[in-house]
Scaffold this motif. Structure first.
Motif, PDB file in Angstrom:
ATOM      1  N   THR A 112       1.074  -1.118  -0.767  1.00  0.00           N
ATOM      2  CA  THR A 112       0.051  -0.418  -0.122  1.00  0.00           C
ATOM      3  C   THR A 112       1.472   1.645  -0.037  1.00  0.00           C
ATOM      4  OG1 THR A 112      -1.886  -1.023   1.308  1.00  0.00           O
ATOM      5  CG2 THR A 112      -1.802   1.385   0.812  1.00  0.00           C
ATOM      6  N   LYS A 113       1.991   0.947   0.929  1.00  0.00           N
ATOM      7  CA  LYS A 113       2.512   2.244   0.891  1.00  0.00           C
ATOM      8  C   LYS A 113       2.847   2.844  -0.299  1.00  0.00           C
ATOM      9  CE  LYS A 113       1.722   3.702   5.480  1.00  0.00           C
ATOM     10  NZ  LYS A 113       3.187   3.458   6.782  1.00  0.00           N
ATOM     11  N   LEU A 114       4.365   1.420  -0.419  1.00  0.00           N
ATOM     12  CA  LEU A 114       5.206   2.059  -1.812  1.00  0.00           C
ATOM     13  C   LEU A 114       4.312   1.811  -3.167  1.00  0.00           C
ATOM     14  CD1 LEU A 114       7.464  -1.766  -0.954  1.00  0.00           C
ATOM     15  CD2 LEU A 114       8.018   1.079  -1.418  1.00  0.00           C
ATOM     16  N   SER A 115       2.703   1.748  -3.144  1.00  0.00           N
ATOM     17  CA  SER A 115       2.045   2.122  -4.684  1.00  0.00           C
ATOM     18  C   SER A 115       2.626   3.278  -5.557  1.00  0.00           C
ATOM     19  CB  SER A 115       0.737   1.251  -4.299  1.00  0.00           C
ATOM     20  OG  SER A 115       0.705   3.134  -3.558  1.00  0.00           O
ATOM     21  N   LYS A 116       2.476   4.047  -3.810  1.00  0.00           N
ATOM     22  CA  LYS A 116       3.685   5.066  -4.605  1.00  0.00           C
ATOM     23  C   LYS A 116       4.555   5.170  -5.187  1.00  0.00           C
ATOM     24  CE  LYS A 116       1.287   7.561  -0.431  1.00  0.00           C
ATOM     25  NZ  LYS A 116       0.750   7.924   1.339  1.00  0.00           N
ATOM     26  N   TYR A 117       5.421   4.824  -5.091  1.00  0.00           N
ATOM     27  CA  TYR A 117       6.795   4.532  -5.366  1.00  0.00           C
ATOM     28  C   TYR A 117       6.465   3.440  -7.097  1.00  0.00           C
ATOM     29  CZ  TYR A 117       8.266   7.168  -2.105  1.00  0.00           C
ATOM     30  OH  TYR A 117       7.889   8.599  -0.859  1.00  0.00           O
ATOM     31  N   VAL A 118       5.476   3.822  -7.505  1.00  0.00           N
ATOM     32  CA  VAL A 118       5.417   2.185  -9.210  1.00  0.00           C
ATOM     33  C   VAL A 118       6.264   3.421  -9.430  1.00  0.00           C
ATOM     34  CG1 VAL A 118       4.458   1.224 -11.101  1.00  0.00           C
ATOM     35  CG2 VAL A 118       3.804   1.472  -7.815  1.00  0.00           C
ATOM     36  N   ASN A 119       7.417   2.319 -10.696  1.00  0.00           N
ATOM     37  CA  ASN A 119       8.742   3.583 -11.135  1.00  0.00           C
ATOM     38  C   ASN A 119       9.041   4.616 -10.985  1.00  0.00           C
ATOM     39  OD1 ASN A 119       7.606   1.268 -13.522  1.00  0.00           O
ATOM     40  ND2 ASN A 119       5.839   3.085 -13.976  1.00  0.00           N
TER      41      ASN A 119
END
Length: 109
Positions: free
Chosen positions: A16-23
């Motif tokens: 959930t928290k890492l989803s903002k850091y995709v790509n």
């Protein structure tokens, strides 16, 4: 022990928290004791070259590299890898850390 008192973050919180850091680039962190020597390939397993083997009594530090990435692993074993050999390392993904590239703050906390 102290590690029993540490509250583990559920892995779904990571996604959930890492989803903002995709790509986006992040700094990946893992402690030396969270690397495991393996005998076969599989999920989360990477082959590394052994640079230095440092026996320390009941444990060994093994300095590894893959291309331009250097890591240090810590094993409690009597099995000493040979310098310049390839060994398979499994990453314990439940105990990893992710940091924002610019702020250096832990993304998961």
């Amino acid at each position: 022990s102290n590690s029993e008192n540490i509250k583990r973050t559920p892995f779904w919180t990571y996604t959930t928290k890492l989803s903002k850091y995709v790509n986006k680039d992040v700094i990946f962190g893992i402690r030396p004791e969270e690397l495991i020597m393996e005998d076969a390939t599989g999920k989360n397993i990477i082959s590394f070259n052994v640079d230095i083997v440092e026996p320390l009594g009941n444990e060994i530090l093994v300095y590894l590299n893959k291309k331009d990435q250097n890591i240090i692993s810590r094993f409690v074993t009597k099995k000493l890898p040979k310098i310049n050999s390839q060994i398979l390392i499994k990453f314990n993904m439940e105990n990893t850390h992710y940091f924002d590239l610019k702020s250096k703050k832990n993304i998961i906390l």
